[in-house]
Scaffold this active site. Structure first.
Site, PDB file in Angstrom:
ATOM      1  N   ALA A   1      -7.902  -2.314  -2.078  1.00 28.12           N
ATOM      2  CA  ALA A   1      -8.742  -1.879  -3.201  1.00 28.12           C
ATOM      3  C   ALA A   1      -8.560  -2.749  -4.440  1.00 28.12           C
ATOM      4  O   ALA A   1      -8.934  -2.342  -5.538  1.00 28.12           O
ATOM      5  CB  ALA A   1      -8.446  -0.424  -3.523  1.00 28.12           C
TER       6      ALA A   1
ATOM      7  N   ASN B   1      -0.533   1.613  -2.713  1.00 28.46           N
ATOM      8  CA  ASN B   1      -0.978   0.468  -1.910  1.00 28.46           C
ATOM      9  C   ASN B   1      -1.345  -0.734  -2.781  1.00 28.46           C
ATOM     10  O   ASN B   1      -0.976  -1.862  -2.451  1.00 28.46           O
ATOM     11  CB  ASN B   1      -2.143   0.873  -1.008  1.00 28.46           C
ATOM     12  CG  ASN B   1      -1.679   1.849   0.054  1.00 28.46           C
ATOM     13  OD1 ASN B   1      -0.775   1.557   0.814  1.00 28.46           O
ATOM     14  ND2 ASN B   1      -2.268   3.036   0.078  1.00 28.46           N
TER      15      ASN B   1
ATOM     16  N   HIS C   1      -9.104  -1.566 -11.187  1.00 28.47           N
ATOM     17  CA  HIS C   1      -7.788  -2.210 -11.133  1.00 28.47           C
ATOM     18  C   HIS C   1      -7.935  -3.582 -11.760  1.00 28.47           C
ATOM     19  O   HIS C   1      -8.770  -4.373 -11.315  1.00 28.47           O
ATOM     20  CB  HIS C   1      -7.313  -2.373  -9.689  1.00 28.47           C
ATOM     21  CG  HIS C   1      -7.151  -1.080  -8.958  1.00 28.47           C
ATOM     22  ND1 HIS C   1      -6.193  -0.142  -9.294  1.00 28.47           N
ATOM     23  CD2 HIS C   1      -7.833  -0.560  -7.915  1.00 28.47           C
ATOM     24  CE1 HIS C   1      -6.299   0.893  -8.473  1.00 28.47           C
ATOM     25  NE2 HIS C   1      -7.289   0.671  -7.630  1.00 28.47           N
TER      26      HIS C   1
HETATM   27  N1  LIG Z   1      -4.254  -1.274   0.921  1.00 32.70           N
HETATM   28  C1  LIG Z   1      -5.077  -0.569   0.147  1.00 32.70           C
HETATM   29  O1  LIG Z   1      -5.508  -0.977  -0.943  1.00 32.70           O
HETATM   30  C2  LIG Z   1      -5.511   0.780   0.627  1.00 32.70           C
HETATM   31  C3  LIG Z   1      -6.681   1.376   0.103  1.00 32.70           C
HETATM   32  C4  LIG Z   1      -7.070   2.626   0.586  1.00 32.70           C
HETATM   33  C5  LIG Z   1      -6.282   3.279   1.517  1.00 32.70           C
HETATM   34  N2  LIG Z   1      -5.129   2.690   1.974  1.00 32.70           N
HETATM   35  C6  LIG Z   1      -4.271   3.358   2.965  1.00 32.70           C
HETATM   36  O2  LIG Z   1      -4.870   3.205   4.235  1.00 32.70           O
HETATM   37  C7  LIG Z   1      -4.595   4.374   5.043  1.00 32.70           C
HETATM   38  C8  LIG Z   1      -5.908   4.953   5.559  1.00 32.70           C
HETATM   39  O3  LIG Z   1      -6.729   5.298   4.472  1.00 32.70           O
HETATM   40  P1  LIG Z   1      -8.049   6.215   4.691  1.00 32.70           P
HETATM   41  O4  LIG Z   1      -8.721   6.282   3.358  1.00 32.70           O
HETATM   42  O5  LIG Z   1      -8.777   5.766   5.881  1.00 32.70           O
HETATM   43  O6  LIG Z   1      -7.336   7.616   4.963  1.00 32.70           O
HETATM   44  P2  LIG Z   1      -7.961   8.905   5.723  1.00 32.70           P
HETATM   45  O7  LIG Z   1      -7.121  10.047   5.273  1.00 32.70           O
HETATM   46  O8  LIG Z   1      -9.431   8.976   5.549  1.00 32.70           O
HETATM   47  O9  LIG Z   1      -7.674   8.616   7.277  1.00 32.70           O
HETATM   48  C9  LIG Z   1      -6.387   8.515   7.828  1.00 32.70           C
HETATM   49  C10 LIG Z   1      -6.471   8.955   9.282  1.00 32.70           C
HETATM   50  O10 LIG Z   1      -5.222   8.628   9.902  1.00 32.70           O
HETATM   51  C11 LIG Z   1      -4.789   9.738  10.670  1.00 32.70           C
HETATM   52  N3  LIG Z   1      -3.319   9.692  10.737  1.00 32.70           N
HETATM   53  C12 LIG Z   1      -2.428   9.989   9.773  1.00 32.70           C
HETATM   54  N4  LIG Z   1      -1.178   9.826  10.241  1.00 32.70           N
HETATM   55  C13 LIG Z   1      -1.293   9.414  11.517  1.00 32.70           C
HETATM   56  C14 LIG Z   1      -0.354   9.089  12.541  1.00 32.70           C
HETATM   57  N5  LIG Z   1       0.973   9.185  12.321  1.00 32.70           N
HETATM   58  N6  LIG Z   1      -0.824   8.695  13.747  1.00 32.70           N
HETATM   59  C15 LIG Z   1      -2.157   8.621  13.979  1.00 32.70           C
HETATM   60  N7  LIG Z   1      -3.092   8.935  13.061  1.00 32.70           N
HETATM   61  C16 LIG Z   1      -2.664   9.336  11.845  1.00 32.70           C
HETATM   62  C17 LIG Z   1      -5.316  10.968   9.942  1.00 32.70           C
HETATM   63  O11 LIG Z   1      -5.422  12.064  10.845  1.00 32.70           O
HETATM   64  C18 LIG Z   1      -6.676  10.463   9.445  1.00 32.70           C
HETATM   65  O12 LIG Z   1      -7.704  10.724  10.375  1.00 32.70           O
HETATM   66  C19 LIG Z   1      -3.820   5.345   4.126  1.00 32.70           C
HETATM   67  O13 LIG Z   1      -2.435   5.212   4.354  1.00 32.70           O
HETATM   68  C20 LIG Z   1      -4.160   4.852   2.731  1.00 32.70           C
HETATM   69  O14 LIG Z   1      -3.130   5.154   1.807  1.00 32.70           O
HETATM   70  C21 LIG Z   1      -4.758   1.446   1.575  1.00 32.70           C
END
Ligand SMILES: NC(=O)c1ccc[n+]([C@@H]2O[C@H](COP(=O)([O-])OP(=O)(O)OC[C@H]3O[C@@H](n4cnc5c(N)ncnc54)[C@H](O)[C@@H]3O)[C@@H](O)[C@H]2O)c1
Length: 255
Positions: free
Chosen positions: A120, A176, A206
């Protein structure tokens, strides 16, 4: 190429839908801790099949993690030990140096790669390049509407000023972006973070400010919400898809 996806939420869904249209990708294996999430997504993807991580691992070339920090702790070593490349979204999981060094060592021995999408934020490429010549200062300013913090201020208020390590403890939602920037530049202890609530803004932004031998850098991204999931920044999904393309494409633009 065969792709494994851990996490079928906002970002995993966007990545799987994009991967379904990429001709170099023959097969997509889906896993989510919530069965319904992987089933719903599987119904929308032509090339998809649901399998547990240990079952799809021998079959894939690259694994995408879009799940949670817990998922990284549970699966990252296993993925890398199997010699598979890993695209990792939950970059906050790398805040513990011992864990990150362990993953780096496995990847080195197994000759595979850990890709961290810029997520992001933008400007990671510049900070990475600049860090080679020496960075004097790197600051992340995250500005959100007060409602994002569950507050209702009438004037701009700086809620946090400190380093990235302290910031992610007090504001885990920022973990993140603070982690990606710290890993690219000056590390968790030397990256400055300011978190601001501003009633004037309607979007999360950001801003990265950096200076060093290279000159001065100022990059600001105002994030639109994901059209399919208002709780997630659209740029995070787009950067995940761009990273998958980087793994596939013969030409890499930027660093
Ligand atoms: N790098 C970045 O800038 C950035 C930006 C946004 C989100 N993220 C991270 O990316 C990840 C995904 O984000 P999102 O918005 O898609 O989240 P989300 O909540 O929409 O989806 C996450 C999915 O992963 C599943 N999940 C959680 N733990 C699990 C496990 N141990 N095994 C299998 N499945 C599991 C959940 O059931 C859910 O369906 C999060 O950790 C979030 O913090 C990073």
């Amino acid at each position: 190429m065969k792709l494994g996806i851990i996490g079928c939420g906002a970002i995993g869904t966007d990545l799987a839908l994009a991967a379904d249209k990429i001709k170099e990708i023959e097969k997509i294996f889906l896993y989510d801790i919530k069965e319904k999430a992987s089933e719903d997504l599987c119904n929308r993807i032509e090339k998809a099949e649901i399998k547990k991580v240990k079952d799809f691992l021998p079959l894939v070339d690259v694994v995408f993690e879009g799940a949670s920090q817990q998922a990284v702790h549970k699966y990252a070593e296993e993925v890398l030990n199997a010699g598979k490349d890993l695209i990792l979204m939950s970059v906050g999981s790398l805040i513990e140096d011992d864990f990150m060094n362990k993953l780096k060592n496995i990847a080195r021995v197994k000759k595979c790669k850990i890709y961290i999408p810029s997520g992001a934020i933008c400007g990671i490429d510049g900070v990475l390049s600049a860090s080679i010549g020496g960075l004097d200062d790197v600051t992340l300013v995250t500005t959100k509407p007060p409602e994002s913090f569950g507050k209702s201020y009438f004037t701009r208020k700086v809620l946090f000023k400190g380093n990235a390590r302290e910031a992610v403890k007090k504001f885990p939602a920022n973990i993140n972006v603070a982690a990606s920037l710290s890993l690219a530049g000056k590390g968790f202890d030397s990256t400055k973070v300011r978190i601001v609530a501003d009633p004037v803004v309607s979007r999360i932004s950001h801003k990265i400010l950096a200076h060093g031998k290279f000159g001065r850098l100022r990059v600001e991204l105002e994030n639109m919400p994901n059209p399919n999931n208002p709780g997630s920044s659209y740029m995070a999904s787009l950067s995940a898809i761009a990273t998958l393309k980087k793994v596939i494409d013969p030409i890499h633009i930027g660093i």
